[in-house]
Design an enzyme around this catalytic site. Structure first.
Site, PDB file in Angstrom:
ATOM      1  N   GLU A   1       5.930   9.451 -15.103  1.00  0.00           N
ATOM      2  CA  GLU A   1       5.532   9.377 -16.509  1.00  0.00           C
ATOM      3  C   GLU A   1       4.222  10.152 -16.647  1.00  0.00           C
ATOM      4  OE1 GLU A   1       7.303   5.135 -18.098  1.00  0.00           O
ATOM      5  OE2 GLU A   1       5.575   5.046 -16.787  1.00  0.00           O
TER       6      GLU A   1
ATOM      7  N   SER B   1      -0.947   1.949 -13.791  1.00  0.00           N
ATOM      8  CA  SER B   1       0.285   1.437 -14.392  1.00  0.00           C
ATOM      9  C   SER B   1       0.020   0.871 -15.780  1.00  0.00           C
ATOM     10  CB  SER B   1       0.852   0.293 -13.554  1.00  0.00           C
ATOM     11  OG  SER B   1       1.207   0.752 -12.288  1.00  0.00           O
TER      12      SER B   1
ATOM     13  N   ASN C   1       7.384   0.154 -17.811  1.00  0.00           N
ATOM     14  CA  ASN C   1       6.854  -1.213 -17.749  1.00  0.00           C
ATOM     15  C   ASN C   1       6.885  -1.893 -19.109  1.00  0.00           C
ATOM     16  OD1 ASN C   1       6.424  -1.235 -15.010  1.00  0.00           O
ATOM     17  ND2 ASN C   1       4.332  -0.459 -15.157  1.00  0.00           N
TER      18      ASN C   1
HETATM   19  N1  LIG Z   1       2.160  -0.575  -6.092  1.00  0.00           N
HETATM   20  C1  LIG Z   1       2.945  -0.128  -7.046  1.00  0.00           C
HETATM   21  O1  LIG Z   1       4.140  -0.464  -7.105  1.00  0.00           O
HETATM   22  C2  LIG Z   1       2.406   0.814  -8.081  1.00  0.00           C
HETATM   23  C3  LIG Z   1       3.314   1.600  -8.808  1.00  0.00           C
HETATM   24  C4  LIG Z   1       2.806   2.528  -9.726  1.00  0.00           C
HETATM   25  C5  LIG Z   1       1.434   2.622  -9.929  1.00  0.00           C
HETATM   26  N2  LIG Z   1       0.580   1.800  -9.225  1.00  0.00           N
HETATM   27  C6  LIG Z   1      -0.861   1.987  -9.461  1.00  0.00           C
HETATM   28  O2  LIG Z   1      -1.394   2.739  -8.397  1.00  0.00           O
HETATM   29  C7  LIG Z   1      -2.753   2.371  -8.148  1.00  0.00           C
HETATM   30  C8  LIG Z   1      -2.908   1.988  -6.698  1.00  0.00           C
HETATM   31  O3  LIG Z   1      -2.034   0.920  -6.396  1.00  0.00           O
HETATM   32  P1  LIG Z   1      -1.590   0.582  -4.910  1.00  0.00           P
HETATM   33  O4  LIG Z   1      -0.497  -0.426  -5.022  1.00  0.00           O
HETATM   34  O5  LIG Z   1      -1.361   1.819  -4.151  1.00  0.00           O
HETATM   35  O6  LIG Z   1      -2.901  -0.144  -4.367  1.00  0.00           O
HETATM   36  P2  LIG Z   1      -3.372  -0.347  -2.861  1.00  0.00           P
HETATM   37  O7  LIG Z   1      -4.285  -1.510  -2.871  1.00  0.00           O
HETATM   38  O8  LIG Z   1      -2.209  -0.346  -1.935  1.00  0.00           O
HETATM   39  O9  LIG Z   1      -4.221   0.969  -2.531  1.00  0.00           O
HETATM   40  C9  LIG Z   1      -5.464   1.256  -3.103  1.00  0.00           C
HETATM   41  C10 LIG Z   1      -6.231   2.094  -2.088  1.00  0.00           C
HETATM   42  O10 LIG Z   1      -7.409   2.594  -2.706  1.00  0.00           O
HETATM   43  C11 LIG Z   1      -8.439   2.561  -1.735  1.00  0.00           C
HETATM   44  N3  LIG Z   1      -9.727   2.593  -2.440  1.00  0.00           N
HETATM   45  C12 LIG Z   1     -10.343   1.590  -3.089  1.00  0.00           C
HETATM   46  N4  LIG Z   1     -11.493   2.036  -3.628  1.00  0.00           N
HETATM   47  C13 LIG Z   1     -11.597   3.344  -3.309  1.00  0.00           C
HETATM   48  C14 LIG Z   1     -12.556   4.355  -3.579  1.00  0.00           C
HETATM   49  N5  LIG Z   1     -13.619   4.086  -4.307  1.00  0.00           N
HETATM   50  N6  LIG Z   1     -12.347   5.591  -3.091  1.00  0.00           N
HETATM   51  C15 LIG Z   1     -11.247   5.869  -2.375  1.00  0.00           C
HETATM   52  N7  LIG Z   1     -10.307   4.954  -2.079  1.00  0.00           N
HETATM   53  C16 LIG Z   1     -10.473   3.709  -2.549  1.00  0.00           C
HETATM   54  C17 LIG Z   1      -8.188   1.297  -0.960  1.00  0.00           C
HETATM   55  O11 LIG Z   1      -8.823   1.351   0.317  1.00  0.00           O
HETATM   56  C18 LIG Z   1      -6.677   1.309  -0.854  1.00  0.00           C
HETATM   57  O12 LIG Z   1      -6.209   1.988   0.292  1.00  0.00           O
HETATM   58  C19 LIG Z   1      -3.059   1.262  -9.145  1.00  0.00           C
HETATM   59  O13 LIG Z   1      -3.673   1.826 -10.268  1.00  0.00           O
HETATM   60  C20 LIG Z   1      -1.689   0.722  -9.480  1.00  0.00           C
HETATM   61  O14 LIG Z   1      -1.660   0.141 -10.763  1.00  0.00           O
HETATM   62  C21 LIG Z   1       1.041   0.932  -8.293  1.00  0.00           C
END
Ligand SMILES: NC(=O)c1ccc[n+]([C@@H]2O[C@H](COP(=O)([O-])OP(=O)(O)OC[C@H]3O[C@@H](n4cnc5c(N)ncnc54)[C@H](O)[C@@H]3O)[C@@H](O)[C@H]2O)c1
Length: 484
Positions: free
Chosen positions: A152, A119, A190
């Site tokens: 995006e 993000s 954002n």
């Molecule tokens: N949550 C939101 O609203 C949102 C929206 C858009 C983008 N994002 C982006 O998406 C990304 C993930 O966010 P999220 O909210 O899903 O996080 P999250 O914490 O829910 O999920 C992250 C996942 O990655 C896994 N993980 C960690 N290290 C790993 C590795 N080395 N190999 C494989 N898996 C691994 C974790 O076990 C976890 O399940 C971030 O970059 C965040 O900025 C989040």
């Protein structure tokens, strides 16, 4: 390039949703998690999300089985060897992502596109960590990925044009709208949304208006689906804080410094819905009850005065030029200059109608509690939700809305994204009823420009000065924003 096998690394909130989106579109998905426990969690997310869709009648049960059948889950990155595209959705920590991209670069075929769902982190830094910077892009989905229609697509200065256009075409195949943007902190959504939310926290902190009143002003007045504080609670105050930090790091714009109130709440563990409390606690937003029926006399002046006097008169309230409890003054500017001309300035309250449902009620430094209370009661009688606020330029809605619209104009003018793309991004990414350029046109370009001038004159923040392009369009007599 046709993408048929796609890897998704990290099956958390976003990754599980992204895997579902690909599988629904008929692609084969290889989902990679860090360990067996996380993999089971990811599988659970995928199964529950698709089961919910079946329960709601949005997905036939046999389709669900097909979708789940297309997803292979693994803890080994080596299984990504044959993937045409890998989308990374691991936690928002640059070092983790850089190390993952280095690994993926070693594992995947040279032509595989590596995409990040980050993000706020620089996609360029991830591209530079690989030996294939041309084939690294951002693919930023919104939460929940199966529902939200915007993606995006982020191109860096190193991205190959065909990798970017292939990913945009893929997003379209997934049923999404792709907006292609450059690698700037916050991209479009954002970058425009978070400063507006931060500004709302600052207005509350400065005592210009209260939490519920600001939320009412922006929903019932400005027509947004959620007020800024309800939305901050949904996004998570910690996430909002971090995005603001990243924006500030890039821009050094004072408005991008996280509001101290955000930091305080985050430190106190009030992160929003995820921790049970944020700006809101367990209680609901305050209901707007009917007004008091006690005897109130009023006077009213300014454009719109007679209509309000008629309504209040019909409800049994007396207009009195002699000794009114409150003098309501219609204005879209601060009213203190009118107040000082009264024999008793403490009786004046400014009135600014927003949309069909809201009246902002501006209280000057001289306004008495009695007059402020009477104004609130009268507005309820007149059928409008009162939004009490301080007598400051822009009151609440314009103070929050106009800088956001100005930011959108500057973003477009800087060549970052087209007006049509910015409109689409804000509509689809935030569920707004209209994009910023559409909103500017409905407010009126000249009125927006003049409102910004008033905000600038009051706060002297360069960011509030009307964008030169807006100013020029008004000077040229334009009423529409050119869509180039
Ligand atoms: N949550 C939101 O609203 C949102 C929206 C858009 C983008 N994002 C982006 O998406 C990304 C993930 O966010 P999220 O909210 O899903 O996080 P999250 O914490 O829910 O999920 C992250 C996942 O990655 C896994 N993980 C960690 N290290 C790993 C590795 N080395 N190999 C494989 N898996 C691994 C974790 O076990 C976890 O399940 C971030 O970059 C965040 O900025 C989040």
């Amino acid at each position: 390039m046709a993408f048929e096998r796609v890897g998704v690394v990290g099956l958390g909130t976003m990754g599980a949703g992204i895997a579902e989106v690909f599988a629904r579109a008929g692609l084969r998905v290889i989902g990679v998690e860090a360990d067996a426990e996380a993999l089971a969690r990811g599988r659970g997310l995928l199964e529950r999300s698709t089961a919910r869709a079946v329960d709601k009648g949005r997905l036939p049960a046999e389709r669900r089985a097909e979708i789940l059948g297309r997803v292979t889950l693994t803890t080994s990155r080596d299984d990504l060897r044959e993937a045409d595209l890998v989308v990374e959705a691991i936690p928002e920590i640059l070092d983790y992502k850089i190390s993952l991209f280095r690994d993926l670069d070693g594992v995947c075929k040279p032509e595989t596109v590596l995409a990040t769902n980050t993000s706020s982190l620089p996609v360029t830094a991830l591209a530079a960590a690989t030996g294939r910077p041309g084939r690294v892009v951002g693919m930023h989905f919104f939460n929940p990925a199966p529902v939200m229609r915007l993606v995006e697509v982020v191109r860096t200065v190193m991205s190959d044009a065909d990798a970017v256009s292939d990913i945009s075409a893929l997003a379209t195949r997934l049923g999404k709208t792709a907006v292609t943007v450059g690698d700037r902190a916050g991209f479009v959504v954002n970058r425009l949304l978070l400063p507006y939310l931060n500004h709302a926290a600052l207005l509350m902190e400065q005592g210009i208006a209260g939490r519920d009143d600001i939320d009412v002003a922006m929903t019932r007045g400005a027509g947004l689906p959620m007020g800024p504080f309800a939305l901050l609670d949904l996004i998570g105050l910690d996430t909002a804080y971090e995005v603001m930090e990243v924006l500030f790091d890039e821009t050094r714009d004072r408005r991008h410094a996280p509001a101290p109130l955000l930091r305080e709440l985050v430190t106190a563990g009030r992160l929003g819905r995820k921790s049970g409390r944020g700006f809101y606690g367990a209680e609901q937003a305050r209901a707007q009850g009917p007004g008091r029926s006690g005897v109130i006399t009023f006077d009213v002046a300014g454009p719109g005065a007679d209509e309000l006097a008629g309504r209040l008169g019909a409800a049994g309230f007396a207009r009195s030029g002699e000794d009114p409890d409150v003098v309501l003054r219609f204005s879209d500017r601060p009213v203190v200059e009118h107040a000082v001309r009264l024999s008793d300035p403490s009786r004046m309250v400014g009135v600014h109608l927003v949309g069909d449902e809201v009246a902002e009620l501006a209280r000057t430094a001289l306004t008495s509690d009695t007059a402020a209370g009477a104004a609130v009661d009268l507005m309820k009688v007149a059928g409008r939700a009162p939004v009490p606020c301080k007598d400051r330029a822009g009151f609440v809605v314009d103070a929050l809305m106009l800088p956001y619209l100005n930011d959108a104009v500057r973003m477009h003018d800087a060549g970052y994204a087209s007006a049509a793309d910015i409109d689409a991004a804000m509509r689809l990414g935030c569920g707004y009823p209209a994009g910023p350029f559409e909103m500017l046109e409905s407010i009126g370009l000249a009125r927006a420009r003049d409102g910004l001038r008033a905000l600038y004159a009051e706060y002297r923040d360069p960011a509030f000065a009307p964008a030169p392009l807006l100013d020029q369009l008004v000077t040229a007599g334009a009423t529409e924003f050119p869509r180039r």
